[in-house]
Design an enzyme around this catalytic site. Structure first.
Site, mmCIF file in Angstrom:
data_model
loop_
_atom_site.group_PDB
_atom_site.id
_atom_site.type_symbol
_atom_site.label_atom_id
_atom_site.label_comp_id
_atom_site.label_asym_id
_atom_site.label_seq_id
_atom_site.Cartn_x
_atom_site.Cartn_y
_atom_site.Cartn_z
ATOM 1 N N ASP A 124 -7.054 72.313 202.125
ATOM 2 C CA ASP A 124 -6.444 72.123 203.448
ATOM 3 C C ASP A 124 -7.450 72.423 204.570
ATOM 4 O O ASP A 124 -8.073 73.484 204.592
ATOM 5 C CB ASP A 124 -5.223 73.063 203.567
ATOM 6 C CG ASP A 124 -4.347 72.711 204.755
ATOM 7 O OD1 ASP A 124 -4.871 72.652 205.889
ATOM 8 O OD2 ASP A 124 -3.141 72.491 204.552
ATOM 9 N N CYS A 134 -7.489 76.565 199.035
ATOM 10 C CA CYS A 134 -6.952 75.210 199.132
ATOM 11 C C CYS A 134 -7.902 74.335 199.960
ATOM 12 O O CYS A 134 -8.585 74.815 200.853
ATOM 13 C CB CYS A 134 -5.574 75.244 199.788
ATOM 14 S SG CYS A 134 -4.778 73.616 199.867
ATOM 15 N N CYS A 152 1.784 75.214 202.240
ATOM 16 C CA CYS A 152 0.801 74.372 201.532
ATOM 17 C C CYS A 152 1.420 73.011 201.190
ATOM 18 O O CYS A 152 2.468 72.927 200.545
ATOM 19 C CB CYS A 152 0.336 75.072 200.265
ATOM 20 S SG CYS A 152 -0.889 74.123 199.335
ATOM 21 N N ARG A 166 -7.095 73.329 207.428
ATOM 22 C CA ARG A 166 -6.761 74.450 208.311
ATOM 23 C C ARG A 166 -7.112 75.811 207.719
ATOM 24 O O ARG A 166 -6.832 76.844 208.328
ATOM 25 C CB ARG A 166 -5.256 74.401 208.634
ATOM 26 C CG ARG A 166 -4.831 73.139 209.353
ATOM 27 C CD ARG A 166 -3.334 72.952 209.319
ATOM 28 N NE ARG A 166 -2.844 72.755 207.948
ATOM 29 C CZ ARG A 166 -1.547 72.616 207.644
ATOM 30 N NH1 ARG A 166 -0.631 72.668 208.588
ATOM 31 N NH2 ARG A 166 -1.193 72.429 206.384
ATOM 32 N N HIS A 182 -2.067 79.559 200.857
ATOM 33 C CA HIS A 182 -1.620 79.604 202.250
ATOM 34 C C HIS A 182 -0.180 79.135 202.335
ATOM 35 O O HIS A 182 0.259 78.289 201.558
ATOM 36 C CB HIS A 182 -2.536 78.774 203.155
ATOM 37 C CG HIS A 182 -2.493 77.300 202.890
ATOM 38 N ND1 HIS A 182 -1.743 76.437 203.653
ATOM 39 C CD2 HIS A 182 -3.072 76.544 201.928
ATOM 40 C CE1 HIS A 182 -1.895 75.214 203.187
ATOM 41 N NE2 HIS A 182 -2.686 75.236 202.137
HETATM 42 CO CO CO Z 1 -2.700 73.832 200.678
#
Ligand code: CO
Length: 215
Positions: free
Chosen positions: A44, A42, A101, A46, A98
């Site tokens: 993302d 992803c 999400c 993080r 994750h």
């Molecule tokens: Co995500």
């Protein structure tokens, strides 16, 4: 110093430290890359691929998009898989989702966020396939997390179904597709135990995995 100048300073420091701790690091890397892994994760912020599996530049080929989707008309993702499998000859393709999400959450909430809704539509489709189970999950956070897992299984299946991976297996290439999920809350990876290394295993392994989530 502006925020962006700080980034350049960070970069100079990092480059200096890498050169000190790994002799000839950049010289070697500039000649070739020979990663054994393709990471599909992803976007993302993080979930940084290299860092959380402790790999250096040159050790993992990476594709990231919102909610780690592998869509059969996405030439970007498919080109990455093709280059990784056919040219770099990676041995492992890791689809890593994750928990928590945002893309998955948005798909469940089904509100309008503009263009990205078209992309998240793929997650809505996965939700609809498993709606009976997901709608019975009371806790909204748990519902998101279960859909995160179902999404990883679906994307592993999609990777295995690409002509690229099927052809690699046909050539007898050593290539395994894995499904993992990362927990932002503790920094740990979980293996969803859906590693597929031959075309005949796809339906059974992913089918069992769907059943384990929707039990
Ligand atoms: Co995500």
């Amino acid at each position: 110093m502006t925020a962006l100048e700080k980034l350049f300073e960070n970069n100079r420091k990092w480059s200096g430290e890498m050169s000190k701790t790994h002799e000839g690091f950049f010289e070697k890397l500039s000649c070739q890359q020979k990663p054994e892994y393709l990471w599909i994760g992803c976007s993302d912020s993080r979930v940084p691929a290299n860092e959380l599996i402790g790999l250096l530049p040159g050790e993992v080929f990476v594709h990231r998009n919102v909610a780690n989707l592998v869509i059969h008309t996405d030439f970007n993702c498919l080109s990455v898989i093709q280059y990784a499998a056919s040219v770099l000859k990676v041995k492992h393709i890791i689809v890593c989702g994750h928990y928590g999400c945002g893309g998955v959450q948005e798909a469940l909430e089904n509100q309008s966020h503009g263009f990205i809704n078209n992309w998240l539509r793929h997650l809505r489709d996965i939700y609809h396939t498993h709606a009976d189970y997901l709608d019975a999950v009371g806790d909204p956070g748990k519902k998101v997390d279960r859909l995160c897992e179902l999404n990883v299984i679906s994307q592993v299946k999609n990777v295995c179904r690409t002509s690229i991976v099927k052809e690699a297996w046909k050539r007898g290439q050593d290539l395994t597709v894995h499904g993992w999920i990362y927990n932002i809350a503790n920094g740990l990876l979980n293996d969803l135990d859906i590693s597929v290394s031959a075309p005949g295993q796809v339906e059974q392994i992913t089918g069992d995995a769907f059943a384990r989530v929707c039990k």
